[in-house]
Design a protein around this motif. Structure first.
Motif, mmCIF file in Angstrom:
data_model
loop_
_atom_site.group_PDB
_atom_site.id
_atom_site.type_symbol
_atom_site.label_atom_id
_atom_site.label_comp_id
_atom_site.label_asym_id
_atom_site.label_seq_id
_atom_site.Cartn_x
_atom_site.Cartn_y
_atom_site.Cartn_z
ATOM 1 N N LEU A 181 -10.362 -125.638 31.625
ATOM 2 C CA LEU A 181 -11.682 -126.105 31.994
ATOM 3 C C LEU A 181 -11.767 -127.602 32.060
ATOM 4 C CD1 LEU A 181 -13.483 -123.113 29.935
ATOM 5 C CD2 LEU A 181 -12.800 -123.093 32.271
ATOM 6 N N ASP A 182 -12.814 -127.820 32.892
ATOM 7 C CA ASP A 182 -13.022 -129.066 32.840
ATOM 8 C C ASP A 182 -13.529 -129.695 31.604
ATOM 9 O OD1 ASP A 182 -14.219 -131.560 33.636
ATOM 10 O OD2 ASP A 182 -15.936 -131.001 34.804
ATOM 11 N N THR A 183 -12.925 -130.760 31.239
ATOM 12 C CA THR A 183 -13.358 -131.263 29.917
ATOM 13 C C THR A 183 -14.536 -131.919 29.833
ATOM 14 O OG1 THR A 183 -11.902 -133.424 30.452
ATOM 15 C CG2 THR A 183 -10.606 -131.780 29.334
ATOM 16 N N GLN A 184 -15.170 -132.336 30.803
ATOM 17 C CA GLN A 184 -16.763 -132.851 30.948
ATOM 18 C C GLN A 184 -17.535 -131.712 30.330
ATOM 19 O OE1 GLN A 184 -16.912 -136.201 31.150
ATOM 20 N NE2 GLN A 184 -14.739 -136.119 31.057
ATOM 21 N N GLY A 242 -19.308 -124.553 22.595
ATOM 22 C CA GLY A 242 -17.973 -123.851 21.954
ATOM 23 C C GLY A 242 -17.733 -122.520 22.455
ATOM 24 N N ILE A 243 -17.549 -121.584 21.510
ATOM 25 C CA ILE A 243 -17.326 -120.198 21.657
ATOM 26 C C ILE A 243 -18.437 -119.329 20.592
ATOM 27 C CG2 ILE A 243 -15.590 -118.309 20.862
ATOM 28 C CD1 ILE A 243 -13.324 -120.658 21.266
ATOM 29 N N ALA A 258 -21.745 -121.600 25.748
ATOM 30 C CA ALA A 258 -20.311 -120.599 25.069
ATOM 31 C C ALA A 258 -19.258 -120.601 26.426
ATOM 32 C CB ALA A 258 -20.695 -119.001 24.952
ATOM 33 N N TRP A 259 -18.483 -121.636 26.192
ATOM 34 C CA TRP A 259 -17.125 -121.738 27.099
ATOM 35 C C TRP A 259 -16.433 -120.616 27.178
ATOM 36 C CZ3 TRP A 259 -16.220 -127.218 24.632
ATOM 37 C CH2 TRP A 259 -17.231 -128.116 25.069
ATOM 38 N N TRP A 260 -16.141 -119.862 25.913
ATOM 39 C CA TRP A 260 -15.625 -118.604 25.878
ATOM 40 C C TRP A 260 -16.274 -117.609 25.162
ATOM 41 C CZ3 TRP A 260 -13.080 -123.335 25.300
ATOM 42 C CH2 TRP A 260 -11.997 -123.614 26.067
ATOM 43 N N PRO A 261 -16.102 -116.186 25.421
ATOM 44 C CA PRO A 261 -16.907 -115.391 24.713
ATOM 45 C C PRO A 261 -16.252 -115.044 23.255
ATOM 46 C CG PRO A 261 -15.442 -114.496 26.632
ATOM 47 C CD PRO A 261 -15.498 -115.903 26.827
ATOM 48 N N HIS A 262 -17.208 -114.816 22.672
ATOM 49 C CA HIS A 262 -16.394 -114.621 21.212
ATOM 50 C C HIS A 262 -15.335 -113.425 20.771
ATOM 51 C CE1 HIS A 262 -19.154 -111.303 20.952
ATOM 52 N NE2 HIS A 262 -19.565 -111.136 19.704
ATOM 53 N N ARG A 318 -7.818 -122.793 21.677
ATOM 54 C CA ARG A 318 -8.071 -123.801 20.637
ATOM 55 C C ARG A 318 -7.971 -125.067 21.080
ATOM 56 N NH1 ARG A 318 -5.872 -122.124 14.902
ATOM 57 N NH2 ARG A 318 -3.789 -122.795 15.862
ATOM 58 N N GLU A 319 -6.748 -125.205 21.720
ATOM 59 C CA GLU A 319 -6.148 -126.696 22.097
ATOM 60 C C GLU A 319 -7.111 -126.987 23.425
ATOM 61 O OE1 GLU A 319 -4.417 -130.150 22.719
ATOM 62 O OE2 GLU A 319 -4.125 -128.499 20.802
ATOM 63 N N GLN A 320 -7.471 -126.080 24.333
ATOM 64 C CA GLN A 320 -8.482 -126.636 25.200
ATOM 65 C C GLN A 320 -9.953 -127.068 24.625
ATOM 66 O OE1 GLN A 320 -8.613 -124.097 28.766
ATOM 67 N NE2 GLN A 320 -6.713 -122.995 28.021
ATOM 68 N N LEU A 321 -10.402 -126.118 23.871
ATOM 69 C CA LEU A 321 -11.596 -126.312 22.883
ATOM 70 C C LEU A 321 -11.438 -127.629 22.450
ATOM 71 C CD1 LEU A 321 -14.488 -125.488 22.219
ATOM 72 C CD2 LEU A 321 -13.317 -124.324 20.284
ATOM 73 N N LYS A 322 -10.438 -128.017 21.535
ATOM 74 C CA LYS A 322 -10.326 -129.246 20.730
ATOM 75 C C LYS A 322 -10.283 -130.580 21.773
ATOM 76 C CE LYS A 322 -6.199 -130.967 19.647
ATOM 77 N NZ LYS A 322 -4.813 -130.899 18.995
ATOM 78 N N GLN A 323 -9.637 -130.400 23.062
ATOM 79 C CA GLN A 323 -9.494 -131.633 23.881
ATOM 80 C C GLN A 323 -11.033 -131.548 24.473
ATOM 81 O OE1 GLN A 323 -7.109 -133.683 24.105
ATOM 82 N NE2 GLN A 323 -5.841 -132.222 22.904
#
Length: 391
Positions: A4-7, A49-50, A62-66, A88-93
């Motif tokens: 996903l776009d990191t912005q 986040g999630i 919510a960028w991803w559903p729980h 998790r890696e995409q969320l972290k970035q």
């Protein structure tokens, strides 16, 4: 899932921005209560986040559903491991690209603690809401918590001194559910809402909120209901399912054959618990909800054999269910793994219906527990966050 776009949109100047992850239905409920408290202190606070529908209803992005994280059991986690790690890696970035003022991990420790460690190392304050049960399972997590978390929000009073011994800052905030569930639930009103007969006993079947749980438990619970119905034909049954899994639950129910008077509900677990006389229930947060509703219960759980072999070796206490752990006694039956048979579930559940004196004694224990857990959770959590932020 594609990157996903990191912005991400930044919060208005002076507003609190927070990252948050809640990994399942119970986490969505807890996070929603916390977000409501944050908005009272910081009206323009923005979270991302999630999360789930309760969080989204409060403006959470919510960028991803729980549901993407709602996996339990070692074997089940391995099947989804690569996908979860990628999320998790995409969320972290994304969080590192536009750092929030604070990150709050809500439960889901296997996912959140590693994420929190990375964010903490990058200078983002980290708070974890709901202490991992190091007192019941996997005590090795205590060092990981120390590395990952700036402050722990504890929902049980005995957790803060345990964490203090390990040098971890923590605040007891009470359990949010204890303030949202009435001390004396209205059974008649709940039965009216659900269209149930006021004069016939009601059994609530709660087989969990994760797909892996319902696949293991729905067949057992339905077969138990069939046994109970043969012995006591006037029983009514309700089975609340989280909205995203209603179809899957109904298919599992249908595969077992008919149970007269069974209603599969779209959500509505709290009305089901308020309406029932007894519940057959999966081990987890829902057992505490049942205790706060003062309902007798039979705790059942079954998982993949390999997952069970691993988990039982990490068990530190004789109890699995939260009501028993908190009362330090087998106040309700636990039928785990091989003991979780339809016949045993049915017999233990019917036993509550035929012993009202036992029910009365249990309700007194649960009322005392409710009073212990009832605190102004949102305000206490907000005060703790203010200290972390220096606000």
């Amino acid at each position: 899932m594609a990157d996903l776009d990191t912005q991400a949109p930044q919060a208005p100047s002076g507003a609190l921005s927070f990252g948050m992850v809640a990994g399942e239905a119970s986490g969505d409920l807890l996070a929603g209560l916390l977000i409501a408290g944050l908005h009272k202190r910081w009206p323009q606070a923005q979270g991302r986040g999630i999360g789930g529908p309760r969080m989204a209803a409060l403006g959470f992005d919510a960028w991803w559903p729980h549901e993407r994280l709602a996996v339990r059991g070692y074997v089940e986690v391995l099947r989804h491991y690569r996908g979860i790690v990628a999320i998790r890696e995409q969320l972290k970035q994304r969080l590192l690209a536009v750092p929030p003022d604070v990150f709050i991990g809500v439960d889901a420790p296997d996912f959140n603690l590693d994420l929190e460690a990375s964010l903490k190392n990058a200078g983002i304050p980290t708070v974890h809401f709901v202490c991992p049960s190091v007192w019941a399972w996997r005590p090795e997590r205590i060092e990981k918590i120390h590395r990952s978390v700036d402050h722990m929000l504890c929902i049980f009073p005995f957790e803060t001194p345990l964490l203090a011994k390990a040098g971890i800052d923590a605040t007891y905030v009470g359990h949010p559910l204890a303030s949202t569930i009435a001390m004396t639930p209205d059974r008649a009103a709940a039965r009216e809402v659900l269209g149930l007969d006021q004069c016939r006993p009601v059994v609530a079947l709660l087989p969990g909120s994760r797909r892996s749980e319902i696949e293991h438990l729905v067949p057992r619970f339905i077969q138990a209901a069939q046994v109970m119905q043969q012995k006591q034909p006037g029983l009514q049954f309700v089975l609340p399912a989280i909205p995203s899994l209603v179809t899957a639950v109904q298919e599992l129910v249908d595969a077992q054959g008919a149970v007269n008077g069974l209603k599969v509900l779209n959500g509505q677990s709290h009305p089901a618990l308020a309406a029932c006389d007894v519940t057959m229930i999966a081990s987890g947060t829902a057992t505490l909800e049942a205790a706060l509703f003062k309902r007798p219960m039979v705790i059942g759980y079954h998982m993949n054999w390999v997952s069970w072999q691993i988990m039982k070796r990490k068990k530190l206490q004789p109890w699995v269910g939260l009501p028993n752990i908190l009362c330090q006694d087998f106040v309700v039956p636990e039928l785990i793994q091989d003991a979780c048979t339809p016949e045993a579930l049915a017999a233990s559940t019917l036993a509550w219906l035929s012993h009202p004196d036992r029910v009365d004694a249990l309700q007194i224990r649960f009322q005392q527990l409710h009073q212990t857990l009832q605190r102004d959770t949102a305000t206490l959590a907000t005060h703790a966050l203010e200290k972390v932020l220096g606000a």
